[in-house]
Write an enzyme that holds these catalytic residues in place. Structure first.
Site, PDB file in Angstrom:
ATOM      1  N   GLY A  78       0.895  -1.209   0.189  1.00 15.83           N
ATOM      2  CA  GLY A  78      -0.044  -0.080   0.128  1.00 15.83           C
ATOM      3  C   GLY A  78       0.771   1.275   0.095  1.00 15.83           C
ATOM      4  O   GLY A  78       0.432   2.194  -0.600  1.00 15.83           O
ATOM      5  N   THR A  79       1.908   1.163   0.734  1.00 13.86           N
ATOM      6  CA  THR A  79       2.814   2.406   0.781  1.00 13.86           C
ATOM      7  C   THR A  79       3.430   2.852  -0.709  1.00 13.86           C
ATOM      8  O   THR A  79       3.310   3.863  -0.958  1.00 13.86           O
ATOM      9  CB  THR A  79       3.985   2.382   1.755  1.00 13.86           C
ATOM     10  OG1 THR A  79       3.384   2.216   3.072  1.00 13.86           O
ATOM     11  CG2 THR A  79       4.905   3.495   1.868  1.00 13.86           C
ATOM     12  N   ASN A 161      -7.895   4.963   8.791  1.00 14.35           N
ATOM     13  CA  ASN A 161      -7.232   3.830   9.398  1.00 14.35           C
ATOM     14  C   ASN A 161      -7.410   3.886  11.080  1.00 14.35           C
ATOM     15  O   ASN A 161      -7.092   2.872  11.414  1.00 14.35           O
ATOM     16  CB  ASN A 161      -5.901   3.580   8.716  1.00 14.35           C
ATOM     17  CG  ASN A 161      -4.912   4.803   8.956  1.00 14.35           C
ATOM     18  OD1 ASN A 161      -5.140   5.657   8.388  1.00 14.35           O
ATOM     19  ND2 ASN A 161      -4.051   4.734  10.069  1.00 14.35           N
ATOM     20  N   GLN A 189      -7.126   0.687   4.029  1.00 12.60           N
ATOM     21  CA  GLN A 189      -8.190   0.220   5.216  1.00 12.60           C
ATOM     22  C   GLN A 189      -9.442  -0.263   4.633  1.00 12.60           C
ATOM     23  O   GLN A 189     -10.144  -0.979   5.172  1.00 12.60           O
ATOM     24  CB  GLN A 189      -8.186   1.447   6.139  1.00 12.60           C
ATOM     25  CG  GLN A 189      -8.442   0.762   7.535  1.00 12.60           C
ATOM     26  CD  GLN A 189      -7.615  -0.298   7.964  1.00 12.60           C
ATOM     27  OE1 GLN A 189      -6.420   0.186   8.412  1.00 12.60           O
ATOM     28  NE2 GLN A 189      -7.983  -1.329   8.386  1.00 12.60           N
ATOM     29  N   GLY A 210      -2.362  -5.917   0.374  1.00 11.17           N
ATOM     30  CA  GLY A 210      -2.805  -7.277   0.403  1.00 11.17           C
ATOM     31  C   GLY A 210      -3.155  -7.517   2.189  1.00 11.17           C
ATOM     32  O   GLY A 210      -4.074  -8.430   2.559  1.00 11.17           O
ATOM     33  N   HIS A 211      -2.285  -7.075   2.964  1.00 16.55           N
ATOM     34  CA  HIS A 211      -2.301  -7.686   4.179  1.00 16.55           C
ATOM     35  C   HIS A 211      -3.340  -7.118   5.200  1.00 16.55           C
ATOM     36  O   HIS A 211      -3.738  -7.559   6.132  1.00 16.55           O
ATOM     37  CB  HIS A 211      -0.699  -7.475   4.932  1.00 16.55           C
ATOM     38  CG  HIS A 211      -0.436  -6.106   5.300  1.00 16.55           C
ATOM     39  ND1 HIS A 211      -0.672  -5.262   6.559  1.00 16.55           N
ATOM     40  CD2 HIS A 211      -0.386  -4.818   4.486  1.00 16.55           C
ATOM     41  CE1 HIS A 211      -0.365  -3.941   6.518  1.00 16.55           C
ATOM     42  NE2 HIS A 211      -0.152  -3.616   5.254  1.00 16.55           N
ATOM     43  N   THR A 247      10.242  -7.531 -11.650  1.00 14.94           N
ATOM     44  CA  THR A 247       9.599  -8.980 -11.852  1.00 14.94           C
ATOM     45  C   THR A 247       8.418  -8.956 -10.687  1.00 14.94           C
ATOM     46  O   THR A 247       8.635  -8.916  -9.520  1.00 14.94           O
ATOM     47  CB  THR A 247      10.443 -10.107 -11.802  1.00 14.94           C
ATOM     48  OG1 THR A 247      11.480  -9.950 -12.725  1.00 14.94           O
ATOM     49  CG2 THR A 247       9.686 -11.587 -11.946  1.00 14.94           C
ATOM     50  N   CYS A 337       4.175   5.214  19.753  1.00 12.74           N
ATOM     51  CA  CYS A 337       5.022   5.224  20.810  1.00 12.74           C
ATOM     52  C   CYS A 337       6.391   5.520  20.132  1.00 12.74           C
ATOM     53  O   CYS A 337       6.849   4.442  19.445  1.00 12.74           O
ATOM     54  CB  CYS A 337       4.828   3.884  21.573  1.00 12.74           C
ATOM     55  SG  CYS A 337       5.602   4.071  23.211  1.00 12.74           S
TER      56      CYS A 337
END
Length: 387
Positions: A78-79, A161, A189, A210-211, A247, A337
């Site tokens: 995503g980044t 998010n 998100q 994906g995650h 690739t 943090c």
């Protein structure tokens, strides 16, 4: 083996891989195209390329029924999709019109967008941040007041998010387009957690990862509307329409498509059920006089299912997280943090929440795999900690 004594309620940070994604990777590993380069001309390369395009069609369908597979660009997450859209769209527009040198973003964007503002400035752009209203969304009138003929790109996320508040993307995109600017939405998100169609939203680009849906870490995609200009950020190899060289990680892409295929047919019913569970959790914990929804009246705000965002009076996030962790519940703060000090969330501060209140924030997040009993147990634990 996972320790079943812990309940993961931090799915907005990252999710476990879905069974369908794990099985898809195992099937790929056992196939004759495992490790084959989809850009090679030999038989295995052509078979891998066919599999790649099958996956591309799956992702396209998840963006809307009329989206073409050629409008999907695979990225390393995503980044990368966000950075490619931010610079690629702004620079492409400026190449067409040298007067368009301004980029407008919301003040509640993810750090993958906001941390690049200094590089945009170095590239000759000026930037402007629009604050949301107290409920956590950017009002179209606020964007309209900032627009001008010098704006190249507007980027406001699909859903935040931290708070889960859904943005009025269709209306914001209409404001941007009325002044000739492009519109990008970070949907990392929101993708496959809330229904949307990119063509109905009438946006030019959209980022996903994906995650956040039960796919692998390190794979994402960028929807790029047909004929939308985009300048590549890196070069070498010509893959992904010369816009994202390298690739393709077909193993990760296969798992990504499997996760998307598992979610997409049931998104309406899953969204409705999870919104109900989120509402029940808000209703229960916010009856305590010291626990507050970050967006104020959570009942009236358009929210992502599976995200509950609160702050607790006179307690800090770190203490809350550790106390809940000790009781077996894994949640996160809407703050970061760093070096032993807790910084207030830029999202909550932009919404008008005081620093002291923002330092007591918590984000509880889950998806369709949650056990409602665990949410009840979590509510008991949180109320015990606050008492």
């Amino acid at each position: 083996m996972f320790d079943n004594s812990f309940v993961n309620l931090d799915y907005a940070a990252s999710t476990p891989m879905r069974v369908e994604a794990v099985r898809a990777q195992a099937a790929y590993d056992a196939s004759d195209i495992a490790g084959a380069n989809p850009n090679s001309l030999h038989t295995l390369g052509r078979k891998a390329a066919a599999q790649l395009e099958t996956c591309r069609r799956s992702i396209a369908r998840s963006f809307g029924p009329r989206v073409r597979s050629s409008e999907v660009i695979f990225t390393g997450g995503g980044t990368e999709a966000n950075v490619l859209a931010l610079f690629g769209l702004a620079e492409a527009v400026r190449e067409q019109d040298r007067n368009r040198t301004r980029v407008i973003l919301s003040a509640i964007e993810h750090d993958s967008m906001l941390d690049n503002l200094s590089l945009l400035h170095a590239a000759g752009f000026t930037t402007e941040l629009i604050k949301p209203c107290r409920a956590g969304y950017v009002e179209p009138a606020a964007l309209e007041a900032c627009m001008g003929d010098d704006v190249a790109l507007v980027s406001v996320m699909l859903a935040n998010n931290e708070t889960g508040v859904i943005q009025p993307v269709r209306e914001l995109a209409a404001v941007a387009h009325a002044r000739g600017a492009l519109y990008h939405a970070d949907a990392v998100q929101g993708w496959l957690h809330t229904p949307f169609d990119v063509q109905e939203l009438n946006i030019d680009a959209l980022s996903v990862a994906g995650h956040k849906i039960g796919g692998p870490v390190g794979i994402g995609a960028l929807y790029l509307k047909n004929r939308t200009p985009l300048r590549a950020r890196s070069f070498g190899g010509g893959q992904e329409r010369n816009l994202r060289p390298g690739t393709q990680d077909l193993r990760a892409i296969v798992a990504l498509a499997a996760a998307a295929d598992a979610l997409h047919p049931h998104i309406e019913e899953d969204s409705k059920r999870l919104l109900g569970l989120s509402s029940l959790l808000y209703e229960r914990i916010c009856t305590h006089p010291h626990i507050h929804a970050t967006m104020g009246d959570w009942v009236t705000v358009d929210r992502l299912p599976g995200i509950v965002s609160i702050f607790v009076d006179n307690m800090d996030s770190e203490e809350l997280i550790l106390q809940l962790d000790g009781r077996g519940f894994e949640v996160s703060a809407a703050s970061a943090c760093s070096s032993g000090s807790l910084d207030a969330s830029h999202v909550l501060r932009a919404m008008g929440i005081s620093r002291e209140e923002a330092l007591g924030s918590l984000r509880i997040s889950f998806d369709d795999r949650v056990d409602p009993i665990d949410l009840d147990r979590f509510a008991d634990a949180l109320l015990e900690v606050v008492r």
